[in-house]
Design a protein around this motif. Structure first.
Motif, PDB file in Angstrom:
ATOM      1  N   LEU A  24      -5.857 -52.530 -14.855  1.00 38.73           N
ATOM      2  CA  LEU A  24      -4.906 -53.497 -14.091  1.00 38.73           C
ATOM      3  C   LEU A  24      -5.659 -54.842 -14.331  1.00 38.73           C
ATOM      4  O   LEU A  24      -4.473 -55.674 -14.518  1.00 38.73           O
ATOM      5  CB  LEU A  24      -4.944 -53.242 -12.443  1.00 38.73           C
ATOM      6  N   LEU A  25      -6.901 -55.009 -14.650  1.00 39.39           N
ATOM      7  CA  LEU A  25      -6.971 -56.403 -14.859  1.00 39.39           C
ATOM      8  C   LEU A  25      -6.609 -56.740 -16.390  1.00 39.39           C
ATOM      9  O   LEU A  25      -6.280 -57.948 -16.682  1.00 39.39           O
ATOM     10  CB  LEU A  25      -8.778 -56.339 -15.228  1.00 39.39           C
ATOM     11  N   PHE A  26      -6.511 -55.786 -17.315  1.00 45.18           N
ATOM     12  CA  PHE A  26      -5.958 -55.942 -18.480  1.00 45.18           C
ATOM     13  C   PHE A  26      -4.424 -56.235 -18.532  1.00 45.18           C
ATOM     14  O   PHE A  26      -4.088 -57.191 -19.254  1.00 45.18           O
ATOM     15  CB  PHE A  26      -6.217 -54.966 -19.571  1.00 45.18           C
ATOM     16  N   VAL A  27      -3.854 -55.667 -17.612  1.00 40.99           N
ATOM     17  CA  VAL A  27      -2.376 -55.863 -17.577  1.00 40.99           C
ATOM     18  C   VAL A  27      -2.230 -57.158 -16.795  1.00 40.99           C
ATOM     19  O   VAL A  27      -1.327 -57.956 -17.198  1.00 40.99           O
ATOM     20  CB  VAL A  27      -1.571 -54.681 -16.483  1.00 40.99           C
ATOM     21  N   PHE A  28      -2.715 -57.637 -15.899  1.00 40.80           N
ATOM     22  CA  PHE A  28      -2.975 -58.876 -15.183  1.00 40.80           C
ATOM     23  C   PHE A  28      -3.060 -60.113 -16.106  1.00 40.80           C
ATOM     24  O   PHE A  28      -2.382 -60.974 -16.402  1.00 40.80           O
ATOM     25  CB  PHE A  28      -3.779 -59.041 -14.150  1.00 40.80           C
TER      26      PHE A  28
END
Length: 261
Positions: A24-28
């Protein structure tokens, strides 16, 4: 402690964090503005104390360009990551319910709470770098601010995920204990994580840091599970129960049964 099954709960929570929260950190980062992405990068460095090869790899990922990151994640993949990230919220909710012995039907299922919890945690993570630095003042202000922020965050998290099944005051001991544990681990990570990540990266390649990060997550999640559970127990003990207005359902039930017999 036995009913919560701390080790099992911590392992499950750590696995969910690694499998869903980390992607999710990479998507964000792929869809966030450049300024927010830079702030996220600085905060991740502050949390783990990254330097050397590990920091270089992280910078390459987040500085590869918005278009490149978006192409890597994709719209469908991003939606799947966001939806699957609620697994962390559900795991944390189960932990809180077990700690407070809330029955399965004791709270209504409200998926919006899972998404709100994730959104607030992302926002807090982005602010970690300036928060730890005392917004430019220094560590002497950053340390108490971090502890205060963590206490408020864990206090609110329990109340949100328990859907108000437990009043605010009894949740405070668990929030304070969790904040102390997480802050202490965060400080110790500055001394251990950089060297460990760089060493495993050099020995095993990009797969090496996976085991280091997962091991650290298990330790953190175990500390969270123990702190929340101990906080729930303390809040129901006589010295604090009267002050916090705790209504221990288990003891009330035993009292009713004893009176009836």
């Amino acid at each position: 402690m036995l009913s919560v099954n701390v080790l099992d709960a911590a392992t499950r929570l750590a696995a969910q964090c690694f499998l869903t929260a980390v992607p999710l950190l990479f998507v964000f980062g792929s869809f966030a503005p450049q300024g927010v992405r830079n702030q996220l990068l600085a905060s991740v460095r502050a949390v783990f104390g990254l330097k050397g090869a590990a920091d270089h790899q992280l910078e390459q990922v987040y500085q590869s360009g918005t278009q490149s990151l978006q192409e890597t994640t994709g719209i469908i993949g991003s939606l799947m990551v966001v939806l699957s990230a609620t697994a962390v919220s559900r795991a944390m909710q189960r932990l809180c319910k077990r700690a407070w012995q809330v029955p399965k039907g004791g709270t209504k299922v409200a998926p919006w709470r899972w998404f709100v919890w994730i959104a607030v945690w992302l926002a807090v993570l982005v602010l970690q770098a300036p928060l730890r630095g005392g917004f430019g003042v220094g560590l002497w202000l950053g340390a108490p601010l971090t502890l205060l922020c963590q206490t408020a965050l864990w206090w609110w998290s329990q109340h949100l995920l328990l859907a108000g099944a437990v009043r605010w005051p009894p949740l405070l001991p668990g929030a304070v204990l969790t904040a102390l544990a997480v802050t202490a681990l965060s400080v110790s990570a500055q001394f251990y994580m950089p060297a460990a990540l760089n060493r495993t990266l050099a020995e095993y390649g990009s797969l090496g840091p996976v085991f280091t990060l997962l091991s650290w997550l298990i330790v953190v999640c175990a500390a969270v599970a123990v702190s929340i559970t101990v906080g729930a127990v303390l809040a129901q003990e006589t010295p604090l129960a009267h002050r916090l207005g705790t209504l221990p359902a288990r003891r009330d039930a035993e009292a009713v049964q004893g009176g009836g017999s």
